[in-house]
Design a protein around this motif. Sequence first.
Motif, PDB file in Angstrom:
ATOM      1  N   VAL B 121     -35.951-113.934-104.061  1.00 34.21           N
ATOM      2  CA  VAL B 121     -35.636-112.702-104.407  1.00 34.21           C
ATOM      3  C   VAL B 121     -35.471-111.779-103.076  1.00 34.21           C
ATOM      4  CG1 VAL B 121     -36.013-110.554-105.599  1.00 34.21           C
ATOM      5  CG2 VAL B 121     -36.244-112.832-106.694  1.00 34.21           C
ATOM      6  N   THR B 122     -36.667-111.851-102.321  1.00 33.95           N
ATOM      7  CA  THR B 122     -36.663-111.148-101.147  1.00 33.95           C
ATOM      8  C   THR B 122     -35.908-111.180-100.182  1.00 33.95           C
ATOM      9  OG1 THR B 122     -39.306-111.508-101.512  1.00 33.95           O
ATOM     10  CG2 THR B 122     -38.507-109.949 -99.711  1.00 33.95           C
ATOM     11  N   GLU B 123     -35.530-112.580-100.065  1.00 33.92           N
ATOM     12  CA  GLU B 123     -34.508-113.189 -99.166  1.00 33.92           C
ATOM     13  C   GLU B 123     -33.131-112.515 -99.545  1.00 33.92           C
ATOM     14  OE1 GLU B 123     -34.316-117.245 -98.881  1.00 33.92           O
ATOM     15  OE2 GLU B 123     -36.490-117.387 -98.091  1.00 33.92           O
ATOM     16  N   ARG B 124     -32.973-112.366-100.821  1.00 23.79           N
ATOM     17  CA  ARG B 124     -31.645-112.279-101.253  1.00 23.79           C
ATOM     18  C   ARG B 124     -31.369-110.798-101.515  1.00 23.79           C
ATOM     19  NH1 ARG B 124     -31.508-117.619-104.334  1.00 23.79           N
ATOM     20  NH2 ARG B 124     -29.633-116.842-105.717  1.00 23.79           N
ATOM     21  N   ILE B 125     -32.090-109.791-101.152  1.00 20.36           N
ATOM     22  CA  ILE B 125     -31.946-108.490-101.853  1.00 20.36           C
ATOM     23  C   ILE B 125     -30.635-108.034-101.369  1.00 20.36           C
ATOM     24  CG2 ILE B 125     -32.580-106.202-100.933  1.00 20.36           C
ATOM     25  CD1 ILE B 125     -35.406-106.938-100.848  1.00 20.36           C
ATOM     26  N   LYS B 126     -30.209-108.432-100.333  1.00 23.15           N
ATOM     27  CA  LYS B 126     -28.689-107.741 -99.864  1.00 23.15           C
ATOM     28  C   LYS B 126     -27.581-108.403-100.757  1.00 23.15           C
ATOM     29  CE  LYS B 126     -26.240-107.869 -95.533  1.00 23.15           C
ATOM     30  NZ  LYS B 126     -26.360-108.061 -94.290  1.00 23.15           N
ATOM     31  N   GLU B 127     -27.859-109.645-101.059  1.00 23.70           N
ATOM     32  CA  GLU B 127     -26.837-110.335-101.743  1.00 23.70           C
ATOM     33  C   GLU B 127     -26.928-109.624-103.325  1.00 23.70           C
ATOM     34  OE1 GLU B 127     -27.066-114.852-101.534  1.00 23.70           O
ATOM     35  OE2 GLU B 127     -26.613-114.654-103.858  1.00 23.70           O
ATOM     36  N   ILE B 128     -28.168-109.291-103.706  1.00 23.40           N
ATOM     37  CA  ILE B 128     -28.060-108.918-105.115  1.00 23.40           C
ATOM     38  C   ILE B 128     -27.611-107.488-105.183  1.00 23.40           C
ATOM     39  CG2 ILE B 128     -29.749-107.783-106.869  1.00 23.40           C
ATOM     40  CD1 ILE B 128     -31.856-110.180-105.516  1.00 23.40           C
ATOM     41  N   GLY B 129     -27.910-106.702-104.075  1.00 27.06           N
ATOM     42  CA  GLY B 129     -27.262-105.336-103.690  1.00 27.06           C
ATOM     43  C   GLY B 129     -25.730-105.426-103.743  1.00 27.06           C
ATOM     44  N   THR B 130     -25.322-106.398-103.034  1.00 29.99           N
ATOM     45  CA  THR B 130     -23.873-106.742-102.913  1.00 29.99           C
ATOM     46  C   THR B 130     -23.112-106.841-104.157  1.00 29.99           C
ATOM     47  OG1 THR B 130     -24.299-107.487-100.571  1.00 29.99           O
ATOM     48  CG2 THR B 130     -21.967-107.874-101.570  1.00 29.99           C
ATOM     49  N   MET B 131     -23.999-107.904-104.870  1.00 27.19           N
ATOM     50  CA  MET B 131     -23.156-108.026-106.311  1.00 27.19           C
ATOM     51  C   MET B 131     -23.129-106.826-107.233  1.00 27.19           C
ATOM     52  SD  MET B 131     -23.041-111.498-107.212  1.00 27.19           S
ATOM     53  CE  MET B 131     -23.973-113.031-106.738  1.00 27.19           C
ATOM     54  N   LYS B 132     -24.181-105.994-107.020  1.00 31.12           N
ATOM     55  CA  LYS B 132     -24.128-104.969-107.859  1.00 31.12           C
ATOM     56  C   LYS B 132     -22.946-103.799-107.597  1.00 31.12           C
ATOM     57  CE  LYS B 132     -28.658-104.490-110.198  1.00 31.12           C
ATOM     58  NZ  LYS B 132     -29.888-103.653-110.342  1.00 31.12           N
ATOM     59  N   CYS B 133     -22.773-103.965-106.099  1.00 31.81           N
ATOM     60  CA  CYS B 133     -21.713-103.084-105.747  1.00 31.81           C
ATOM     61  C   CYS B 133     -20.451-103.454-106.044  1.00 31.81           C
ATOM     62  CB  CYS B 133     -21.503-103.019-104.206  1.00 31.81           C
ATOM     63  SG  CYS B 133     -22.857-101.963-103.305  1.00 31.81           S
ATOM     64  N   LEU B 134     -20.195-104.857-106.589  1.00 37.34           N
ATOM     65  CA  LEU B 134     -19.145-105.367-106.727  1.00 37.34           C
ATOM     66  C   LEU B 134     -18.918-105.285-108.500  1.00 37.34           C
ATOM     67  CD1 LEU B 134     -19.082-108.714-104.808  1.00 37.34           C
ATOM     68  CD2 LEU B 134     -17.944-106.376-104.223  1.00 37.34           C
ATOM     69  N   GLY B 135     -19.982-104.830-109.230  1.00 38.39           N
ATOM     70  CA  GLY B 135     -19.829-104.259-110.562  1.00 38.39           C
ATOM     71  C   GLY B 135     -20.702-105.407-111.519  1.00 38.39           C
ATOM     72  N   ALA B 136     -21.750-106.236-110.724  1.00 39.52           N
ATOM     73  CA  ALA B 136     -22.502-106.818-111.727  1.00 39.52           C
ATOM     74  C   ALA B 136     -23.612-105.967-112.275  1.00 39.52           C
ATOM     75  CB  ALA B 136     -23.643-107.887-110.713  1.00 39.52           C
ATOM     76  N   LEU B 137     -23.917-106.269-113.514  1.00 45.03           N
ATOM     77  CA  LEU B 137     -25.018-105.837-114.510  1.00 45.03           C
ATOM     78  C   LEU B 137     -26.271-106.242-114.086  1.00 45.03           C
ATOM     79  CD1 LEU B 137     -23.112-105.122-117.718  1.00 45.03           C
ATOM     80  CD2 LEU B 137     -23.569-103.287-115.861  1.00 45.03           C
ATOM     81  N   ASP B 138     -27.404-105.605-114.294  1.00 44.57           N
ATOM     82  CA  ASP B 138     -28.581-106.132-114.380  1.00 44.57           C
ATOM     83  C   ASP B 138     -28.735-107.331-114.938  1.00 44.57           C
ATOM     84  OD1 ASP B 138     -29.168-104.012-112.980  1.00 44.57           O
ATOM     85  OD2 ASP B 138     -31.052-103.232-114.296  1.00 44.57           O
ATOM     86  N   GLY B 139     -28.169-107.480-116.269  1.00 44.59           N
ATOM     87  CA  GLY B 139     -28.062-108.670-117.129  1.00 44.59           C
ATOM     88  C   GLY B 139     -27.392-109.898-116.374  1.00 44.59           C
TER      89      GLY B 139
END
Lengths: 248, 228
Positions: B121-139
Amino acid sequence: MSISEDIIVKASGVTKVYQLGAEAVHALRGIDLEVRRGEYLSILGPSGSGKSTFFNMVGGLDRPTEGNVEVDGYCLQELNQKQLAWVRCHKMGYIFQSFNLIQTMTALENVSLPRIFAGETPAQAREAAAEILTVVGLGHRLTHLPSQVSGGQQQRIAIARALVNRPSIILADEPTGNLDLKTGEEIIHLLGEMKEKFGITVITATHDMKMLSASDTVVWIKDGRADRIARKGEFEVSIGTIDGKTLA
Amino acid sequence: MTTTTQTPAATSPSIIPEQRHVTWAVTLQVSWAGIKRRFFRSLITMSGVVLAIAFLTYMQVMNDIVKSLVLANDTVLNALLQKAGVDIYAADSSDRMMILLITLSLLACLVGIINSMLMSVTERIKEIGTMKCLGALDGFIIRSYFIESSLQGVAGTVLGCILGLIVALAAAASNYHGYVMKHFPWLSVAGSLVISLLIGTLLSVVAAILPAYLAAKKQPVDAMRVEE
Ligand SMILES: Nc1ncnc2c1ncn2[C@@H]1O[C@H](COP(=O)(O)OP(=O)(O)OP(=O)(O)O)[C@@H](O)[C@H]1O
Ligand SMILES: [Mg+2]
């Protein structure tokens, strides 16, 4: 409608204070700005002046301490999480300095993500992704991973990803920051081209003087305030300086 | 689907759409790319599960075999059993010790999966943030992390069961030779394998919850802030 049809972004009195322990960092000290639909707006300013912070507010990625941001008729402060996600997905396209492609996904998979989040099946999404990748000149790199293409090509993939849902606005924070001079110019050119082709509003933050020639409007941010706003024709572009001032 | 929770502002369109959830099936399809391409790294994540479950399986299967051999009450076999250190008059005496050992190894395995998923998760903070920018929901983030770590856990569990079974069979065969096959307790070994599979799967699914939840809490601004 308090927002006129041709104003796509309206920031009113936007401030942002970061609390670092006892110290308060005033990143933005009250920014008022209107962006016209379909224009190419560049935000200039020295490092630490608050460009990225302002960007995050306009992009709905962070909330201002005070003030309001309206984008395409949506008052971002009033949206709940799911509405904000919808606006980010359908109305905005983000481009980052370090590309932010998902490293484990191919160009095609990266570009189809926004479509999938918008509710399409992966197969439909891939079709649209292939189409827009061809438009940005990467039709021959569909199944490559980000690590298998050049920096400029990675940024093209990112631009395709930002465009695939046909947003109203593209937000690009230093899109040429990690690219060499020539590639940077190509990317700026591509952004301008896409702006014309899709009628999208482009907002970029930059240190990059090359950006200016493509811009319709330039906003200088200094110490968290909009220091100066100039429309096309009101600023003179020459290499390295603008209006005689060297840019930090 | 497109309801608002608060009164719409004068400036906002009267109905503001809400982003919809991506189904489990589609989430799996999207996450699959990452799972596939991270396969070798996942093997390392899985190694803790593999070892713990192999140990659990080995202990159970060995116990099943020894019990069945003791029951056979064969003179030659009893001598072999005593040579191997089995108390043929009280084959269950080591059960408590065994349960303790197994519990400890399973706990270590649980902590291991949580730890490696938290690191990812720590390694992929950026990836998660990017996904959310693209419209991903928490779910979506929760589901994809959940799918990934459960799949890793289940794969590790299956491998662990196979490994544990092989080692137990080899050890039993070297001690008791042909007697193992002659008195092989098919039913209880099958039962032990099912128990190992269930425990391993349950463990990896439980271990997946916390990292998935923490991943989903990462904000899109993090996509910008983190530098590679
Ligand atoms: N998360 C944060 N916590 C605390 N302070 C922050 C945070 N983000 C930004 N700042 C501060 O806010 C100010 C503006 O930062 P910002 O990143 O917006 O500048 P910038 O104009 O984008 O700079 P650069 O050109 O270097 O990207 C800086 O003083 C910075 O230290
Ligand atoms: Mg910045």
